[in-house]
Design a protein around this motif. Structure first.
Motif, PDB file in Angstrom:
ATOM      1  N   ALA A   1       0.809  -1.215   0.000  1.00  8.11           N
ATOM      2  CA  ALA A   1       0.000   0.000   0.000  1.00  8.11           C
ATOM      3  C   ALA A   1       0.844   1.268   0.000  1.00  8.11           C
ATOM      4  N   ASP A   2       2.017   1.243   0.619  1.00  6.05           N
ATOM      5  CA  ASP A   2       2.847   2.455   0.720  1.00  6.05           C
ATOM      6  C   ASP A   2       3.829   2.505  -0.438  1.00  6.05           C
ATOM      7  N   VAL A   3       3.371   3.018  -1.569  1.00  8.07           N
ATOM      8  CA  VAL A   3       4.178   3.001  -2.793  1.00  8.07           C
ATOM      9  C   VAL A   3       5.363   3.953  -2.720  1.00  8.07           C
ATOM     10  N   THR A   4       5.330   4.926  -1.814  1.00  4.34           N
ATOM     11  CA  THR A   4       6.430   5.890  -1.720  1.00  4.34           C
ATOM     12  C   THR A   4       7.736   5.227  -1.301  1.00  4.34           C
ATOM     13  N   LYS A   5       7.635   4.064  -0.637  1.00  7.28           N
ATOM     14  CA  LYS A   5       8.844   3.384  -0.174  1.00  7.28           C
ATOM     15  C   LYS A   5       9.376   2.353  -1.166  1.00  7.28           C
ATOM     16  N   TRP A   6       8.675   2.159  -2.262  1.00  5.52           N
ATOM     17  CA  TRP A   6       9.094   1.128  -3.199  1.00  5.52           C
ATOM     18  C   TRP A   6      10.501   1.324  -3.751  1.00  5.52           C
ATOM     19  N   PRO A   7      10.927   2.545  -4.099  1.00  6.93           N
ATOM     20  CA  PRO A   7      12.307   2.691  -4.591  1.00  6.93           C
ATOM     21  C   PRO A   7      13.345   2.222  -3.572  1.00  6.93           C
ATOM     22  N   GLN A   8      13.025   2.342  -2.285  1.00  2.00           N
ATOM     23  CA  GLN A   8      13.954   1.887  -1.253  1.00  2.00           C
ATOM     24  C   GLN A   8      13.923   0.369  -1.108  1.00  2.00           C
ATOM     25  N   TYR A   9      12.783  -0.219  -1.384  1.00  2.00           N
ATOM     26  CA  TYR A   9      12.594  -1.638  -1.121  1.00  2.00           C
ATOM     27  C   TYR A   9      12.837  -2.544  -2.323  1.00  2.00           C
TER      28      TYR A   9
ATOM     29  N   GLN B   1       3.248   8.688 -10.756  1.00  2.00           N
ATOM     30  CA  GLN B   1       4.184   8.468 -11.845  1.00  2.00           C
ATOM     31  C   GLN B   1       5.342   7.655 -11.301  1.00  2.00           C
ATOM     32  N   ILE B   2       5.699   6.613 -12.031  1.00  2.00           N
ATOM     33  CA  ILE B   2       6.743   5.680 -11.608  1.00  2.00           C
ATOM     34  C   ILE B   2       7.885   5.712 -12.615  1.00  2.00           C
ATOM     35  N   TRP B   3       9.105   5.747 -12.105  1.00  2.00           N
ATOM     36  CA  TRP B   3      10.297   5.535 -12.921  1.00  2.00           C
ATOM     37  C   TRP B   3      10.906   4.214 -12.467  1.00  2.00           C
ATOM     38  N   ALA B   4      11.197   3.324 -13.405  1.00  2.00           N
ATOM     39  CA  ALA B   4      11.723   2.004 -13.043  1.00  2.00           C
ATOM     40  C   ALA B   4      12.531   1.453 -14.201  1.00  2.00           C
ATOM     41  N   THR B   5      13.372   0.477 -13.886  1.00  2.00           N
ATOM     42  CA  THR B   5      14.127  -0.195 -14.937  1.00  2.00           C
ATOM     43  C   THR B   5      13.337  -1.407 -15.419  1.00  2.00           C
ATOM     44  N   ALA B   6      13.423  -1.661 -16.728  1.00  2.00           N
ATOM     45  CA  ALA B   6      12.782  -2.828 -17.336  1.00  2.00           C
ATOM     46  C   ALA B   6      13.710  -3.346 -18.422  1.00  2.00           C
ATOM     47  N   ASN B   7      14.198  -4.554 -18.218  1.00  2.00           N
ATOM     48  CA  ASN B   7      15.151  -5.145 -19.172  1.00  2.00           C
ATOM     49  C   ASN B   7      16.345  -4.219 -19.436  1.00  2.00           C
ATOM     50  N   GLY B   8      16.817  -3.565 -18.371  1.00  2.00           N
ATOM     51  CA  GLY B   8      17.995  -2.720 -18.485  1.00  2.00           C
ATOM     52  C   GLY B   8      17.735  -1.316 -18.971  1.00  2.00           C
ATOM     53  N   GLU B   9      16.487  -0.981 -19.291  1.00  2.00           N
ATOM     54  CA  GLU B   9      16.140   0.365 -19.750  1.00  2.00           C
ATOM     55  C   GLU B   9      15.352   1.087 -18.667  1.00  2.00           C
ATOM     56  N   VAL B  10      15.478   2.426 -18.629  1.00  2.00           N
ATOM     57  CA  VAL B  10      14.704   3.223 -17.686  1.00  2.00           C
ATOM     58  C   VAL B  10      13.396   3.625 -18.355  1.00  2.00           C
ATOM     59  N   LYS B  11      12.273   3.248 -17.746  1.00  2.00           N
ATOM     60  CA  LYS B  11      10.951   3.561 -18.270  1.00  2.00           C
ATOM     61  C   LYS B  11      10.187   4.384 -17.235  1.00  2.00           C
ATOM     62  N   THR B  12       9.234   5.191 -17.716  1.00  2.00           N
ATOM     63  CA  THR B  12       8.362   5.928 -16.801  1.00  2.00           C
ATOM     64  C   THR B  12       6.938   5.855 -17.313  1.00  2.00           C
ATOM     65  N   TRP B  13       5.987   5.786 -16.381  1.00  2.00           N
ATOM     66  CA  TRP B  13       4.579   5.727 -16.752  1.00  2.00           C
ATOM     67  C   TRP B  13       3.734   6.279 -15.615  1.00  2.00           C
ATOM     68  N   ILE B  14       2.491   6.580 -15.928  1.00  2.00           N
ATOM     69  CA  ILE B  14       1.537   7.103 -14.950  1.00  2.00           C
ATOM     70  C   ILE B  14       0.469   6.044 -14.708  1.00  2.00           C
ATOM     71  N   SER B  15       0.208   5.760 -13.438  1.00  2.00           N
ATOM     72  CA  SER B  15      -0.780   4.750 -13.070  1.00  2.00           C
ATOM     73  C   SER B  15      -1.752   5.312 -12.046  1.00  2.00           C
ATOM     74  N   ARG B  16      -2.948   4.722 -12.039  1.00  2.00           N
ATOM     75  CA  ARG B  16      -3.903   4.977 -10.963  1.00  2.00           C
ATOM     76  C   ARG B  16      -4.053   3.700 -10.146  1.00  2.00           C
ATOM     77  N   ARG B  17      -4.020   3.827  -8.828  1.00  2.00           N
ATOM     78  CA  ARG B  17      -4.152   2.671  -7.934  1.00  2.00           C
ATOM     79  C   ARG B  17      -5.369   2.867  -7.032  1.00  2.00           C
ATOM     80  N   GLU B  18      -6.102   1.774  -6.835  1.00  2.00           N
ATOM     81  CA  GLU B  18      -7.229   1.754  -5.908  1.00  2.00           C
ATOM     82  C   GLU B  18      -6.871   0.813  -4.763  1.00  2.00           C
ATOM     83  N   LEU B  19      -6.944   1.320  -3.525  1.00  2.00           N
ATOM     84  CA  LEU B  19      -6.534   0.562  -2.347  1.00  2.00           C
ATOM     85  C   LEU B  19      -7.750   0.046  -1.592  1.00  2.00           C
ATOM     86  N   ASP B  20      -7.723  -1.223  -1.254  1.00  2.00           N
ATOM     87  CA  ASP B  20      -8.809  -1.867  -0.513  1.00  2.00           C
ATOM     88  C   ASP B  20      -8.215  -2.560   0.717  1.00  2.00           C
ATOM     89  N   PRO B  21      -8.061  -1.825   1.836  1.00  2.00           N
ATOM     90  CA  PRO B  21      -7.442  -2.431   3.021  1.00  2.00           C
ATOM     91  C   PRO B  21      -8.297  -3.522   3.659  1.00  2.00           C
TER      92      PRO B  21
END
Length: 313
Positions: free
Chosen positions: A25-33, A53-73
């Motif tokens: 649920a806490d996506v802000t910590k994902w780059p650390q984890y 907006q997420i920046w991440a590596t995929a197959n050695g390339e840096v990609k960025t995209w915008i996502s919407r997330r719905e949380l159901d605790p």
């Protein structure tokens, strides 16, 4: 209509379902984890919904995209859908599903559905390979973090170094942004290679000299925001760490700017005695890493100060 493809990756975690869900649920910590994630930026946020907006590596390339997330605790489920994808992905979404097996074990499932640009087989293969690599890395990361329990709080720590610069923020930003010039400008940087194929996304390999004469090589991905913030993640870290993220921020104040270097570090407990010696503890490692990183960042800040103040003068 484009063909829709579906994947499922899963793992069993020796931790309560609530702890597993909290990590997802806490996506802000994902780059650390998680190794593939470089940075996450909130664009909109409510209690049960967020646009990121997420920046991440995929197959050695840096990609960025915008996502919407719905949380159901309550249902312990997070659904996501990319609003803006990046080729070769045409569309992508999915679900994180957390299911309690018993009080101390959890089944974690990660579902994806996607379409590929032009339905090309090579694009489908590229996406499947990236999903296999990144999903396994994320599931492994979540499992290891959740199973650490309270120990995680001791392994992860954050600290800041700040200097006041009686100069222009644009000059400070120029100094920090032009890292390709750091070997000429900074005494502790022995060599540096900077690639910026996409404006604002920098891939940087740096050799850093330490006081004992040794040289450490690190590799980082940096995301540049305007002229007042640069965030980064080291994707090749020293042996004492499992993760290192940071940011440079420039804040206008009377007479100049305050410039801050922030570090967030996750220590590798199995490496502490190997690196620092028998009997050394995680607390010793925190102090050692804090001093080393703070020394280098403070040196960079002081040289940025001198550079900007000389230009104003």
């Amino acid at each position: 209509m484009s063909e829709q493809h579906r994947t499922l990756h899963s793992t069993t975690v020796a931790a309560p379902a609530e702890a597993v869900y909290a990590i997802i649920a806490d996506v802000t910590k994902w780059p650390q984890y998680f190794a593939p994630n470089v940075h996450v930026e909130h664009l909109e946020r409510t209690e049960r919904s967020e646009r990121i907006q997420i920046w991440a590596t995929a197959n050695g390339e840096v990609k960025t995209w915008i996502s919407r997330r719905e949380l159901d605790p309550v249902g312990q489920k997070v659904t996501f859908r990319q609003e803006v994808s990046q080729a070769p992905v045409a569309s992508m979404g999915g679900t994180w599903l957390v299911t309690a097996v018993d009080e101390s074990h959890t089944l974690l499932e990660l579902y994806h559905d996607f379409t590929a640009v032009d339905d090309l087989p090579e694009n489908v293969a590229w996406i499947n390979a990236a999903l296999d690599r990144n999903s396994e890395a994320e599931l492994t990361g979540i499992r290891e973090l959740a199973e650490l329990g309270a120990e995680l709080d001791e392994l992860v720590f954050t600290f800041d170094d700040t200097v006041h610069v009686a100069g222009d923020g644009a000059d400070v930003f120029d100094f920090l942004n032009r890292a390709d010039l750091w070997p000429e400008r900074l005494p502790h940087v022995a060599a540096l290679d900077l690639q910026e194929e996409t404006p604002g996304i920098q891939v940087m390999a740096m050799d850093t000299s330490t006081a004992d004469g040794s040289v450490h090589t690190t590799k980082s991905i940096r995301v540049v925001f305007g002229d007042d913030r640069i965030v980064y993640k080291q994707i090749a870290v020293p042996a004492l760490m499992t993760a290192h993220t940071g940011r440079w921020t420039i804040v206008p104040v009377d007479g100049g700017v305050d410039v801050t270097s922030r570090h967030t570090v996750t220590l590798k407990p199995s490496a502490v005695e190997k690196i620092l010696g028998e009997g050394k503890t995680v607390a010793d490692a925190r102090a050692y890493v804090h001093k080393a990183l703070s020394t280098n960042s403070t040196t960079t800040l002081k040289h940025a100060l001198a550079f900007a103040e000389a230009r104003r003068g």
